[in-house]
Design a protein around this motif. Structure first.
Motif: not given
Length: 235
Positions: A154-155, A195-215
């Motif tokens: 991911l870029e 500011e005030g939003l845990p950006i690492d948490s949002e990024r981690d959610r994207i990573d988990v979504m990618v890991q959950g892809i079924e094709h």
């Protein structure tokens, strides 16, 4: 703007087949279809993203006097995020995740789907071109996610988006192109960078979504009609 419009226009983008050199090779290769790609329900339950359905996208090209039909699939998810009170004062649909599957269009051993040659910056520009409310800036780096029995790179790009037609906020855009099961997968995630939003948490959610892809042809995709919908970036 139609919510899934960038899926059709950006991912398929016209299959630029070279009619001059193909001649009669197309007689037995006039239809190409991808397999749908979705995110596992257990994953969306974990990340808080809501499935909006999968759109079947059929395009045709006239090549060497014959019609070539290409079928792709675009699945989209949105997430309601609690934004800082000084911006909206509550929860807003501000996270978007999409995965597009488009076939590797090959004739006589040659690949003709332009998606196969697209880099992350090109994908980011395609997304920007389809969302009037989104401006994409510079790349901030890459990260790797173990997914699809492989590694997906991911870029991340900086950007700005107008949420609910009210205010422009900073966002981050994650994009990837990956080959799986004979298809090109285009993966896009957009989320606020505030500011005030845990950006690492949002990024981690994207990573988990990618890991959950079924094709694959056997995934339980909910095929929806193309229709006018509210744009989560604009409300």
């Amino acid at each position: 703007m139609q919510r899934r419009q960038f899926v059709a226009a950006g991912a398929v983008g016209g299959v630029a087949l070279s009619a001059g050199c193909l001649g009669g090779l197309l007689e037995d290769a006039t239809t190409f279809s991808a397999s749908p790609a979705i995110v596992a329900e257990s994953t969306t339950d974990e990340t808080g993203y809501e499935y909006q359905g999968t759109e079947e996208i059929v395009t045709t090209e006239s090549v060497a006097g014959q019609e070539i039909e290409v079928t792709s699939y675009g699945s989209e998810y949105v997430r309601t995020i609690d934004l800082p009170l000084d911006i909206f004062g509550g929860s807003v649909e501000a996270g978007v995740f999409a995965v597009i599957a488009t076939p590797q269009v090959g004739v006589a051993g040659e690949e003709f789907n332009p998606v196969g040659e697209m880099g992350a910056a090109e994908i980011a520009r395609e997304v920007q071109g389809q969302y009037e409310e989104l401006t994409v800036g510079d790349s901030t780096g890459e990260r790797s996610v173990a997914a699809l029995e492989d590694t997906v790179v991911l870029e991340t790009f900086e950007g700005e988006a107008e949420l609910q037609g009210e205010r422009t906020v900073d966002v981050l855009l994650d994009v990837a192109r990956h080959e799986a099961g004979g298809d090109h997968l285009v993966i896009v995630g957009v989320y606020p960078d505030l500011e005030g939003l845990p950006i690492d948490s949002e990024r981690d959610r994207i990573d988990v979504m990618v890991q959950g892809i079924e094709h694959g042809d056997d995934v339980d995709a909910e095929i929806v009609d193309s229709r006018e919908e509210s744009d989560p970036l604009a409300g």
